[in-house]
Design a protein around this motif. Structure first.
Motif, PDB file in Angstrom:
ATOM      1  N   TYR A  95       0.852  -1.197   0.000  1.00 41.71           N
ATOM      2  CA  TYR A  95       0.000   0.000   0.000  1.00 41.71           C
ATOM      3  C   TYR A  95       0.883   1.240   0.000  1.00 41.71           C
ATOM      4  CZ  TYR A  95      -3.845   2.980   1.863  1.00 41.71           C
ATOM      5  OH  TYR A  95      -4.800   3.948   2.081  1.00 41.71           O
ATOM      6  N   TYR A 145     -10.772  13.525  -0.313  1.00 38.64           N
ATOM      7  CA  TYR A 145     -10.339  13.178  -1.665  1.00 38.64           C
ATOM      8  C   TYR A 145     -10.440  14.401  -2.587  1.00 38.64           C
ATOM      9  CZ  TYR A 145     -10.617   8.211  -0.341  1.00 38.64           C
ATOM     10  OH  TYR A 145     -10.445   6.991   0.254  1.00 38.64           O
ATOM     11  N   SER A 323      -8.152   1.033   0.791  1.00 38.88           N
ATOM     12  CA  SER A 323      -7.821   0.013   1.785  1.00 38.88           C
ATOM     13  C   SER A 323      -9.015  -0.821   2.231  1.00 38.88           C
ATOM     14  CB  SER A 323      -7.203   0.683   3.016  1.00 38.88           C
ATOM     15  OG  SER A 323      -8.131   1.565   3.603  1.00 38.88           O
TER      16      SER A 323
END
Ligand code: NIG
Ligand code: FE
Length: 409
Positions: A95, A145, A323
């Motif tokens: 990640y 975001y 995730s």
């Protein structure tokens, strides 16, 4: 005059005793009036004529009724998906590596910036519907975001719009400190200034923010940077939360505790000092088994330490495209048990009362108590432990919000 707007009889109820302990009440009845729980009693104590005096009587035939589920940590508003990164992770990339290569959160930022309000709303609404059908009656949605004033505002506007048009309660959390946007890579300080001096005060003044969150991690922000943001939040009277100790121990939990955080979330790498600090501040530990599963993490959060210090544990979906592309709250309860060794009872309280605490809403939701909101779920099961046992399946028969059925199967 009717005594109850609705009366649910022959139920197995998960309630809170006078001592504040969870208890299962078999052969019980629950009444709702004006959106609030008006009565809870054993069937044998149901007064003669009570059923005649209720507007609507539902015989649930020994099904379980629990509080409506509370999903206290989601990133439900975003554009696109990251199935491509999931594939890369399956091939062995981490990640962190993907984020450092310009993917991860920033790839969703690119898509979200390019999306319209309507696109964000439509996609989030369909994800929200999955959660509602799974028993969720209250949830939190974070920004994070957008990472420009206009794009964070767009996300938060959509969160408020969803709150206005959907039957559930939605809490809006500002997560401008989610990742450093690409245009500030050479100027971290400039971005923190933007967050603290403009973004947070302005979006708060626009009435878009209920709480402030951040991501304290090597790939995101340092605890000093988060602290600057917390100072502004404190000045505005906004409660704080934190994504902390997810990939490493950065001391985020202790910082958040110092600011009286409602919750500290993830916590795989939390140490005992952090757990002690959270106990002292009363911050809830929000465990996110979906992210743990999807990132194939191997270090679970220190549940034994949290129990030892009496830190309340909540569970949440962390629904996000990177995730944790999770669309079921009940599955998080199962994963909390199988991956983190929670008991089914801890999982249920983690998805209800403790999650309500993580949102600062435990006075009005999160448990079946007279005077609290009539948010509840009638399940296709007879024992509460079954809720963290059945793997999959749409088990919510009726989802009730403020006394009104908002989903029925
Ligand atoms: O809670 N940890 C940071 N934020 C999210 C992930 C967001 C993403 O990958 O898009 C989380 O796991
Ligand atoms: Fe998150």
């Amino acid at each position: 005059m009717s005594l109850h707007d609705s009366l649910w009889i022959n139920a197995t109820l998960t309630v809170i005793t006078e001592e504040g302990l969870p208890e299962t009440l078999e052969d019980a009845a629950i009444g709702c009036r004006d959106g609030v729980i008006s009565m809870i009693c054993a069937m044998e104590h149901l007064s003669h004529g009570a059923t005649d005096m209720a507007i609507k009587v539902h015989d649930v035939e020994h099904a379980c009724i629990t509080p409506g589920l509370v999903d206290c940590h989601t990133h439900l508003v975003f554009a696109g998906h990251r199935a491509d990164e999931f594939k890369l992770r399956l091939e062995g990339q981490s990640y962190t590596q993907i984020a450092e290569d310009g993917g991860g959160i920033i790839s969703t930022v690119r898509n979200t910036r390019a999306a319209s309000d309507q696109q964000l709303q439509t996609t989030a609404q369909s994800r929200l519907q999955y959660l509602i059908e799974d028993g969720v009656t209250t949830l939190e949605i974070k920004s994070g975001y957008g990472l420009t004033i206009a794009d964070e505002e767009k996300m938060l506007r959509v969160v408020r719009k969803l709150g206005a048009i959907s039957p559930v309660t939605i809490v809006s959390t500002f997560l401008g400190a989610h990742a450093l946007p690409p245009e500030y890579v050479a100027n971290r300080h400039g971005y923190i200034d933007l967050l603290c001096r403009q973004m947070l005060p302005r979006l708060h003044a626009a009435g878009l923010i209920d709480a402030v969150d951040g991501f304290c991690e090597g790939i995101a922000f340092t605890s000093d940077e988060i602290e600057r943001l917390y100072q502004v939040a404190a000045g505005l009277g906004l409660p704080v939360k934190l994504h902390a100790e997810q990939l490493s121990n950065s001391g985020g939990a202790q910082l958040a505790a110092r600011y009286g955080a409602l919750s500290v979330d993830h916590l795989e790498y939390l140490d005992e000092d952090g757990a002690r600090a959270m106990a002292a501040s009363g911050s809830v530990a929000v465990l996110l088994p979906g992210a743990y599963l999807m990132l194939r993490e191997t270090q679970p959060p220190p549940v034994a330490l949290l129990r030892k210090h009496g830190v309340a544990m909540a569970l949440a979906s962390d629904a996000n495209p990177g995730s944790s592309p999770a669309l079921s709250a009940r599955l998080m309860m199962l994963l909390g048990c199988t991956q983190f060794n929670l008991t089914p009872r801890e999982a249920l309280w983690g998805m209800t009362l403790h999650a309500a605490r993580a949102l600062g809403m435990a006075d009005t939701i999160g448990s079946l108590e007279v005077g609290k909101a009539a948010d509840m779920v009638v399940w296709d099961v007879r024992e509460p432990a079954e809720l963290s046992y059945w793997l999959g399946g749409n088990m919510a028969q009726s989802v009730v919000k403020d006394g009104v059925i908002i989903h029925h199967r």
